[in-house]
Design a protein around this motif. Structure first.
Motif, short mmCIF file in Angstrom:
data_model
loop_
_atom_site.label_atom_id
_atom_site.label_comp_id
_atom_site.label_asym_id
_atom_site.label_seq_id
_atom_site.Cartn_x
_atom_site.Cartn_y
_atom_site.Cartn_z
N ASP A 259 0.92 -5.12 -15.92
CA ASP A 259 0.07 -5.03 -14.73
C ASP A 259 -1.22 -4.32 -15.08
N GLN A 260 -2.28 -4.73 -14.41
CA GLN A 260 -3.56 -4.04 -14.58
C GLN A 260 -3.71 -3.02 -13.45
N VAL A 261 -4.00 -1.78 -13.80
CA VAL A 261 -4.17 -0.73 -12.80
C VAL A 261 -5.56 -0.13 -12.97
N GLU A 262 -6.40 -0.26 -11.95
CA GLU A 262 -7.75 0.31 -12.00
C GLU A 262 -7.76 1.61 -11.19
N VAL A 263 -8.16 2.71 -11.82
CA VAL A 263 -8.18 4.02 -11.15
C VAL A 263 -9.61 4.35 -10.76
N VAL A 264 -9.84 4.66 -9.49
CA VAL A 264 -11.18 5.02 -9.02
C VAL A 264 -11.10 6.34 -8.26
N VAL A 265 -11.89 7.34 -8.67
CA VAL A 265 -11.93 8.61 -7.94
C VAL A 265 -13.19 8.67 -7.08
N VAL B 119 -3.67 13.29 -0.65
CA VAL B 119 -2.91 12.09 -1.02
C VAL B 119 -3.81 11.08 -1.72
N ASN B 120 -3.20 10.23 -2.53
CA ASN B 120 -3.88 9.10 -3.18
C ASN B 120 -3.28 7.82 -2.63
N LEU B 121 -3.91 6.67 -2.93
CA LEU B 121 -3.38 5.37 -2.51
C LEU B 121 -3.19 4.48 -3.73
N LEU B 122 -2.12 3.69 -3.69
CA LEU B 122 -1.92 2.64 -4.69
C LEU B 122 -1.87 1.32 -3.94
N ALA B 123 -2.88 0.47 -4.16
CA ALA B 123 -3.00 -0.79 -3.42
C ALA B 123 -2.68 -1.96 -4.35
N ARG B 124 -1.82 -2.86 -3.89
CA ARG B 124 -1.51 -4.07 -4.65
C ARG B 124 -2.48 -5.16 -4.18
N VAL B 125 -3.41 -5.56 -5.06
CA VAL B 125 -4.49 -6.46 -4.62
C VAL B 125 -4.29 -7.89 -5.09
N TYR C 216 -3.40 -3.83 -9.52
CA TYR C 216 -3.33 -2.70 -8.60
C TYR C 216 -4.62 -1.90 -8.65
N VAL C 217 -4.98 -1.29 -7.52
CA VAL C 217 -6.09 -0.34 -7.48
C VAL C 217 -5.51 1.01 -7.07
N TYR C 218 -5.79 2.03 -7.88
CA TYR C 218 -5.32 3.39 -7.57
C TYR C 218 -6.51 4.21 -7.12
N LEU C 219 -6.52 4.63 -5.85
CA LEU C 219 -7.64 5.41 -5.31
C LEU C 219 -7.26 6.89 -5.42
N GLY C 220 -7.96 7.60 -6.30
CA GLY C 220 -7.56 8.94 -6.71
C GLY C 220 -8.17 10.08 -5.92
N GLY C 221 -9.02 9.78 -4.90
CA GLY C 221 -9.60 10.86 -4.11
C GLY C 221 -10.25 11.90 -5.01
N ASP C 222 -9.87 13.17 -4.82
CA ASP C 222 -10.40 14.27 -5.64
C ASP C 222 -9.37 14.77 -6.65
N CYS C 223 -8.50 13.87 -7.15
CA CYS C 223 -7.56 14.35 -8.18
C CYS C 223 -8.34 14.82 -9.40
N CYS C 224 -9.54 14.27 -9.59
CA CYS C 224 -10.52 14.91 -10.47
C CYS C 224 -11.90 14.44 -10.00
N LEU D 16 0.86 -1.19 0.00
CA LEU D 16 0.00 0.00 0.00
C LEU D 16 0.89 1.24 0.00
N LEU D 17 0.85 1.98 -1.13
CA LEU D 17 1.67 3.18 -1.23
C LEU D 17 0.80 4.42 -1.10
N ILE D 18 1.31 5.42 -0.39
CA ILE D 18 0.68 6.75 -0.34
C ILE D 18 1.32 7.56 -1.46
N ILE D 19 0.50 8.20 -2.29
CA ILE D 19 1.02 9.01 -3.39
C ILE D 19 0.74 10.48 -3.08
N ASP D 20 1.77 11.28 -3.04
CA ASP D 20 1.63 12.72 -2.80
C ASP D 20 1.00 13.35 -4.05
N THR D 21 -0.17 13.97 -3.87
CA THR D 21 -0.89 14.60 -5.00
C THR D 21 -1.50 15.91 -4.50
N PRO D 22 -0.65 16.93 -4.26
CA PRO D 22 -1.09 18.09 -3.49
C PRO D 22 -1.91 19.12 -4.27
#
Ligand SMILES: [Zn+2]
Length: 342
Positions: free
Chosen positions: A317-323, A248-254, A259-267, A235-241
């Motif tokens: 790798d498959q990366v799913e991005v969810v905001v 911050v966002n999260l990158l989870a290895r599932v 991977y699942v990338y949780l994008g918060g309010d990046c958009c 589980l990585l924390i990604i700085d997205t200021p």
């Protein structure tokens, strides 16, 4: 439990945590000026195969990313309630706590509680402290809170005329149980964030031992600053200021190669993620323009970094991005809400 040297995986489950209504013109370019969409403010449960620091008898650490909308709107400051009046309809049932207890679809037939937010949640990570992500922190009475650097200062003092103190609650999250991620050493020109607050030792003791050695490192030529939350790459924390100070966002290895990338309010709109629309800019009421982001160029950079990362990993790798506010994703993925998983 993974053996030494074996990759560690986490599970990710989506949680309903309230809905709010966004006027399209504030969020995307080429907007319909009158269109408003009611969208979710999603939370996520992340489960890691380790004993939580404060509950060594258990074998799973339960972490929640974002808490959505407060169940009781009167818990917001008067200025926040004025803002929320422009985001109606707002719904708060189920909120994050109810979704953890009973899972998607409300009350389980047996009334069985799946997870008790007071007892069973070990860590809460907030992507940022806007009203529709802070939820009801008092529901999580034994959790440590982990937030971006400068968050406590922002809650207490605000940050300039567009982010005044009255739009935040100084005592929103429990300071004695809160740890800010380390400050990121270098920032873009014109980006001045609130002051870092060092962690209270009590708060640190509630987090995995890795928290004592957290430091920001670049990842894969895409993200300049990432932090390994559990120290095992799961589980990585990604700085997205760009969206707000401390975002911050999260990158989870599932799973292997997933991977699942949780994008918060990046958009706020999946069309921006797909490159079909841009970030809207509008009159700031002070003779200039603004967007929904504190630093629009940094917000754009985060989106570019995500696209770069997905492209670089594509094929292998498959990366799913969810905001957080993606209503289309919610509709398509109802089976992946807790107790389902991504
Ligand atoms: Zn926000």
């Amino acid at each position: 439990m993974a053996g030494p040297g074996e990759p560690v995986y986490v599970t990710v489950s989506a949680l309903d945590a309230g809905h709010l209504t966004l006027p399209e013109r504030l969020f995307v370019t080429d907007a319909d000026p009158d269109k408003r969409s009611t969208v979710p403010s999603l939370s996520f449960l992340i489960q890691h195969p380790s004993s939580p620091a404060s509950r060594p008898q258990r074998s799973v650490t339960n972490l929640v990313f974002d808490l959505g909308v407060k169940r009781d709107i009167t818990g917001y400051t008067p200025a926040q309630q004025e803002h929320i009046a422009q985001r109606q309809p707002v719904t708060t049932d189920p909120d994050c706590a109810a979704s953890l207890r009973y899972g998607a679809g409300g009350s389980t037939d047996s009334g069985k509680v799946l997870l008790d937010p007071q007892r069973d949640i070990d860590v809460v990570i907030l992507s940022h402290v806007h009203w529709d992500h802070v939820g009801t922190p008092s529901d999580f009475g034994s959790a440590a809170f982990a937030v971006g650097s400068g968050t406590l200062d922002l809650l207490a003092r605000g940050a300039g005329p567009l982010y005044p103190a009255e739009l935040f609650n100084a005592d929103e999250i429990p300071a004695s149980r809160t740890v800010e991620f380390p400050a990121v050493p270098r920032r873009a020109a014109g980006y001045t964030e609130p002051q870092h607050t060092p962690a209270a030792p009590d708060a640190l003791a509630r987090l995995p031992a890795s928290a004592r050695h957290w430091s920001w490192k670049p990842l894969a030529d895409a993200f300049p600053s990432t932090l390994d939350f559990f120290g095992d790459g799961s589980l990585l924390i990604i700085d997205t200021p760009g969206h707000l100070y401390g975002h911050v966002n999260l990158l989870a290895r599932v799973a292997e190669h997933r991977y699942v990338y949780l994008g918060g309010d990046c958009c706020h709109d999946p069309r921006i993620l797909r490159g079909e629309r841009g970030i809207a800019e509008y009159d700031d009421g002070r003779g200039g323009t603004r967007s929904v982001h504190v630093h629009t160029a940094e917000a754009r950079r985060a989106l570019d970094d995500i696209a770069k990362f997905v492209k670089a990993r594509g094929g292998r790798d498959q990366v799913e991005v969810v905001v957080a506010h993606d209503g289309e994703w919610r509709e398509r993925n109802r089976t992946r809400f807790w107790p389902g998983r991504l």
